[in-house]
Motif scaffolding. Structure first.
Motif, mmCIF file in Angstrom:
data_model
loop_
_atom_site.group_PDB
_atom_site.id
_atom_site.type_symbol
_atom_site.label_atom_id
_atom_site.label_comp_id
_atom_site.label_asym_id
_atom_site.label_seq_id
_atom_site.Cartn_x
_atom_site.Cartn_y
_atom_site.Cartn_z
ATOM 1 N N ASP A 1 0.862 -1.182 0.000
ATOM 2 C CA ASP A 1 0.000 0.000 0.000
ATOM 3 C C ASP A 1 0.896 1.228 0.000
ATOM 4 N N ALA A 2 0.812 2.035 -1.056
ATOM 5 C CA ALA A 2 1.607 3.265 -1.151
ATOM 6 C C ALA A 2 0.663 4.463 -1.221
ATOM 7 N N ARG A 3 1.000 5.510 -0.473
ATOM 8 C CA ARG A 3 0.157 6.720 -0.458
ATOM 9 C C ARG A 3 1.047 7.954 -0.419
ATOM 10 N N SER A 4 0.607 8.997 -1.133
ATOM 11 C CA SER A 4 1.408 10.219 -1.168
ATOM 12 C C SER A 4 0.508 11.435 -1.312
ATOM 13 N N TRP A 5 0.984 12.547 -0.757
ATOM 14 C CA TRP A 5 0.252 13.804 -0.908
ATOM 15 C C TRP A 5 0.398 14.384 -2.313
ATOM 16 N N THR A 6 1.392 13.912 -3.060
ATOM 17 C CA THR A 6 1.667 14.512 -4.363
ATOM 18 C C THR A 6 1.682 13.463 -5.469
ATOM 19 N N THR A 7 1.350 13.901 -6.665
ATOM 20 C CA THR A 7 1.417 13.025 -7.829
ATOM 21 C C THR A 7 2.850 12.598 -8.089
ATOM 22 N N SER A 8 3.794 13.520 -7.916
ATOM 23 C CA SER A 8 5.194 13.183 -8.165
ATOM 24 C C SER A 8 5.680 12.099 -7.207
ATOM 25 N N GLY A 9 5.194 12.112 -5.964
ATOM 26 C CA GLY A 9 5.573 11.089 -5.001
ATOM 27 C C GLY A 9 5.083 9.717 -5.408
#
Length: 363
Positions: free
Chosen positions: A249-257
């Motif tokens: 499960d991967a989550r990020s505040w940014t699209t680049s992340g």
């Protein structure tokens, strides 16, 4: 607070008994994401309530085995968005029926997000003119919105602004950002051998998986979480594991992340000679980045002030919703306009039954 504002609050408070009756019926109409018959029954229950609120026909939109509920305005200015599927299996209400004790309502799906649907319908009923409001209630949000995503995007673009009636954050705060989500499955292929007689002839898929878990975990940073979750390896206690797998499960505040993690996951390579690493999956929900919510939040905060309510707070949330979908296509979106409560997806899920906490004039 003016006479109109006071009358609006009084009208809203007067709807509380009806809202609680509807919530009881809706929660006890179980609607797990994987049960098409139960989902259709729930849609059929909601259809007349929503139709009466908007004053026009509401249609069932069938996509594959799923059915979604759409009240489409001819010239919409806003789309009210929600979902009626839940994570709870059929039979949960037998041991945990809807109840209200000391101002706290509980039951499967109460907080996420059947109370938000009831609130949305009540808010629309308060409007003098609902002809500019479209409403879309979907049946697969909890499992990734696979069948509803195209419909969500179409209706969001038509309206130009989206209000998502997912649960609020602590204390009734709205959500002006959400992490994007990516999901992966990492499969390891090794070679079986007797664990005691000749382990050197095997390729230990479990050991390879351990190497991969360390590499995957190292992809996280302050903006992005990368979490190995479900793990499995081996078949018997005396055999070198021939296969292993890991969910991520991967989550990020940014699209680049998210894109950085996606590239790294695709590039994973085996550490043990002869082992094979296969990665599937990818980005599921893009991030809901805060700038897309600013103008709607300003309007909601001003409305709360006009009504004499406490200042409206805003937060970012690590969980995803269909607000991610609408924000990602550039449509103004404000999320978390649903119930005040806590603990979604848990047996302690609950909603505060309190008429003076949450802004209602946001449409």
């Amino acid at each position: 607070m003016g006479i109109i504002d006071r009358a609006l609050l009084q009208s809203a408070e007067g709807k509380l008994p009806t809202m609680l009756d509807r919530l009881r019926v809706l929660v006890n109409c179980e609607s797990p994401s994987n049960d098409s018959a139960r989902l259709e029954a729930c849609a059929s229950l909601l259809q007349p309530w929503l139709s009466a609120a908007v004053g026009r026909a509401v249609r069932l939109e069938r996509v594959g085995e799923n059915v979604h509920l759409l009240a489409e305005a001819e010239n919409p200015k806003v789309l009210v968005l929600g979902h009626f599927d839940t994570v709870w299996p059929v039979g949960t209400t037998a041991g945990w029926p809807f109840s209200i004790t000391n101002g706290i309502a509980t039951g499967p799906g109460t907080f996420d997000m059947k109370a938000g649907i009831v609130q949305a319908i009540a808010a629309i009923e308060l409007l003098a003119d609902s002809s500019h409001v479209s409403v879309l209630l979907t049946s697969d949000e909890e499992v990734g919105s696979t069948t509803s995503r195209k419909l969500i995007e179409e209706q969001a673009r038509r309206a130009g602004a989206v209000l998502v009636c997912e649960p609020s954050a602590d204390g009734g705060a709205v959500k002006t950002g959400r992490k994007g989500i990516a999901n992966y499955r990492v499969e390891i292929t090794g070679k079986a051998a007797h664990a005691g007689l000749e382990p050197e002839l095997g390729i230990n898929a479990g050991v390879e998986l351990a190497h991969q878990i360390l590499a995957i975990s190292s992809l996280a940073d302050s903006e992005t979480s990368v979490t190995p979750t479900v793990l499995a390896a081996g078949t018997t206690v005396n055999t070198v594991p021939e296969s292993a797998l890991c969910a991520v499960d991967a989550r990020s505040w940014t699209t680049s992340g998210l894109e950085r993690v996606d590239r790294a996951m695709a590039a994973l390579a085996p550490c043990l000679l002869g082992a094979k690493v296969t990665v599937s999956g990818g980005i599921d929900r893009p991030p809901f980045e805060e700038p897309i919510a600013r103008s709607l939040y300003a309007e909601a905060a001003a409305a709360a002030h006009e009504l004499g309510l406490a200042p409206l707070q805003a937060v970012r949330s690590g969980g995803g919703s269909d607000g991610n979908v609408t924000a990602a296509i550039g449509v103004q979106t404000l999320d978390g306009l649903g119930a005040v409560g806590g603990h979604p997806h848990a047996r302690s899920e609950h909603v505060e039954v309190n008429v003076n906490r949450t802004p209602i004039r946001t449409i």
